[in-house]
Design an enzyme around this catalytic site. Structure first.
Site: not given
Ligand code: 13P
Length: 251
Positions: A9-11, A234-235, A173, A96, A98, A213, A167
């Protein structure tokens, strides 16, 4: 049997040129070594068409990070499920944390989005997860169960097409991963909830991904748990090396 899946997930990250290069690098890395899981990247809407042009079918799947709960029309700035599908994308992250937290998405909207994604041939990657307060006050199982129950008006045939991603919001994050046992407990609760509504077969066949994470150093332990079928990353999905390191956890 259900599939193992690693999805990125590149956000709201990468400009177009960098995103296309990242997708192309991941595609090349996957071509040079066989992976034991399906791999998907979910990218900003602006990147869908050009990224689709540099990845290969059967090597790397493509998804969006959201779609509208409306079919079409006067919704300035929104992107419909049909538009996402028309780019060649086959997946769509929905719900998600967010989106729930910053854009106020609720269960009713998420059900509408899920229905439109399915109607347009997209596979929803449906996210659930509790916030820290709910983890600490012990309500996390009920919270996540009610998030998944928001989809229980779908018929079995539709529900069977969904990928679930657990999640925990406190792990996203933050560098603070859920332990493999915490993930396993929740994944098994989610699978039981699905079984109680749709039966054992659909529950057994539903891929449930862990997100929060997740990185090369902890992926193997998380993915070794019986109900953890991969990750939503994510990251660590923003660099080909670390994303590949997570995919290799299935070797
Ligand atoms: P991180 O891997 O950066 O914690 O993010 C997870 C995420 O929200 C994937 O959708």
């Amino acid at each position: 049997m259900r599939k193992n899946i690693v999805a990125g997930n590149w956000k709201m990250n990468t400009l177009l040129e960098d995103g296309v290069e990242l997708a192309s690098n991941i595609n090349d890395a996957l071509k040079s070594r066989k992976s034991n899981c399906d791999v998907v990247i979910c990218v900003p809407a602006t990147h869908l068409v050009p990224v689709n042009a540099v990845i290969e079918n059967g090597i790397l799947g493509l998804g969006a990070e959201n779609c509208s709960e409306h079919e079409q029309g006067a919704y300035t700035g929104e992107i419909s499920a049909a538009m996402v599908a028309s780019t060649g994308a086959r997946y769509c992250i929905l719900g998600h944390s967010e989106r729930r937290q910053y854009f106020g998405e609720n269960n009713e909207q998420l059900l509408a989005k899920t229905k439109l994604a399915l109607a347009n041939g997209l596979t929803p990657i449906f996210c659930v997860g509790e916030v820290l307060e709910q983890r600490e006050n012990g309500t996390y199982n009920d919270v996540v169960r009610s998030q998944i129950e928001a989809l229980f008006s779908l018929d079995a045939e539709d529900f069977a097409k969904i990928i679930v991603a657990y999640e925990p919001v406190w792990a996203i994050g933050t560098g603070k991963t859920a332990t493999a046992d915490q993930a396993q407990d929740m994944h098994s609760n989610i699978r039981r909830a699905i079984a109680s509504k749709y039966g054992e077969e659909i529950a057994d066949n539903t891929s449930i991904l862990y997100g929060g994470s997740c990185k090369p150093s902890n992926a193997r332990e998380l993915f070794s748990k019986p109900d953890v079928d991969g990750g939503l990353i994510g990251g660590a999905a923003l660099k080909a090396d670390s994303f590949m390191g997570i995919i290799e956890a299935f070797d």
